[in-house]
Scaffold this active site. Structure first.
Site, PDB file in Angstrom:
ATOM      1  N   LEU A 131      -2.548 -18.355   6.204  1.00  0.00           N
ATOM      2  CA  LEU A 131      -3.724 -17.823   6.892  1.00  0.00           C
ATOM      3  C   LEU A 131      -3.693 -18.151   8.377  1.00  0.00           C
ATOM      4  O   LEU A 131      -3.964 -17.285   9.209  1.00  0.00           O
ATOM      5  CB  LEU A 131      -5.008 -18.356   6.261  1.00  0.00           C
ATOM      6  CG  LEU A 131      -6.306 -17.861   6.886  1.00  0.00           C
ATOM      7  CD1 LEU A 131      -6.391 -16.333   6.816  1.00  0.00           C
ATOM      8  CD2 LEU A 131      -7.505 -18.493   6.211  1.00  0.00           C
ATOM      9  N   ASP A 165      -1.704 -32.897  14.642  1.00  0.00           N
ATOM     10  CA  ASP A 165      -2.060 -33.579  13.399  1.00  0.00           C
ATOM     11  C   ASP A 165      -3.538 -33.936  13.512  1.00  0.00           C
ATOM     12  O   ASP A 165      -3.907 -34.843  14.266  1.00  0.00           O
ATOM     13  CB  ASP A 165      -1.197 -34.827  13.218  1.00  0.00           C
ATOM     14  CG  ASP A 165      -1.439 -35.515  11.889  1.00  0.00           C
ATOM     15  OD1 ASP A 165      -2.361 -35.100  11.146  1.00  0.00           O
ATOM     16  OD2 ASP A 165      -0.714 -36.469  11.580  1.00  0.00           O
ATOM     17  N   TYR A 222      -8.327 -32.114  -4.516  1.00  0.00           N
ATOM     18  CA  TYR A 222      -8.426 -30.982  -3.594  1.00  0.00           C
ATOM     19  C   TYR A 222      -9.844 -30.407  -3.609  1.00  0.00           C
ATOM     20  O   TYR A 222     -10.482 -30.250  -2.562  1.00  0.00           O
ATOM     21  CB  TYR A 222      -7.407 -29.900  -3.958  1.00  0.00           C
ATOM     22  CG  TYR A 222      -7.504 -28.661  -3.095  1.00  0.00           C
ATOM     23  CD1 TYR A 222      -7.087 -28.698  -1.771  1.00  0.00           C
ATOM     24  CD2 TYR A 222      -8.012 -27.474  -3.599  1.00  0.00           C
ATOM     25  CE1 TYR A 222      -7.179 -27.574  -0.965  1.00  0.00           C
ATOM     26  CE2 TYR A 222      -8.110 -26.347  -2.802  1.00  0.00           C
ATOM     27  CZ  TYR A 222      -7.682 -26.399  -1.491  1.00  0.00           C
ATOM     28  OH  TYR A 222      -7.778 -25.287  -0.698  1.00  0.00           O
TER      29      TYR A 222
END
Length: 190
Positions: free
Chosen positions: A12, A33, A103
């Site tokens: 994406l 990061d 997750y």
């Protein structure tokens, strides 16, 4: 509008970097990061974006292998972006409806933080890298237009809500019926 995209090395993120209008800066995990607060601050000061689109995520498989890293990226990294100044559009997932693992849990926590800070959430169905014609793979071409429509707002937007007006219509009709009954108690069902 100047847009900074995190996670530009992913499916994406790379698509949005190539297809959004305006000045778009896409940064991969190696370039930014997001768990490094100073690195986020430096990138924001250097690029001075009006909007940050957070596509950076430790995906489902990686989150199972390393739950601590999943929390760092999916929650703490997001906090670093939210604290950097510009408005943040956080890309989330429909896994929040049925979190079964690290997750899903990190996505719920992340959404709550974004909501509390009054930023923006775009919730998408999950992407599948090994299957063609999955919902998000079809939607991906529509996402830049959706982002352009919602960028000036705050709150939660789900792609299926935006695509199908009937969801909104059903909700409005239900609320009208409830309001009507509250206003006219004598018309209650027996």
């Amino acid at each position: 509008m100047k847009i900074l995209i995190t996670g530009a090395g992913g499916k994406l993120g790379s698509y949005l970097t190539q297809n959004l209008k305006g000045e778009v800066i896409g940064l991969t995990r190696q370039q930014l990061d997001i768990i490094d607060k100073q690195m986020v601050k430096t990138a924001v000061e250097f690029h001075q974006p009006d909007l940050i689109i957070n596509c950076a995520v430790l995906d489902h498989e990686e989150s199972i292998k390393d739950p601590v890293r999943a929390y760092e990226v999916n929650v703490e990294g997001l906090r670093n972006l939210l604290g950097s100044g510009p408005k943040v559009l956080h890309i989330s997932s429909s896994v929040v409806y049925d979190p079964r693992d690290t997750y899903g849990l990190t996505k719920i926590v992340a959404e709550n933080i974004v909501d509390l800070k009054k930023h923006l959430i775009l919730r998408l169905p999950p992407f599948r890298y090994n299957k063609k014609k999955f919902v998000s793979d079809i939607l991906i071409e529509k996402i830049p237009a959706i982002i352009e429509q919602i960028a000036g707002h705050t709150g939660l937007f789900c792609t299926w809500d935006l695509k199908r007006g009937w969801v909104k219509t059903k909700l409005i009709n239900l609320l009208k019926r409830i309001w009507f009954r509250l206003e006219r108690p004598s018309l209650k069902r027996e």
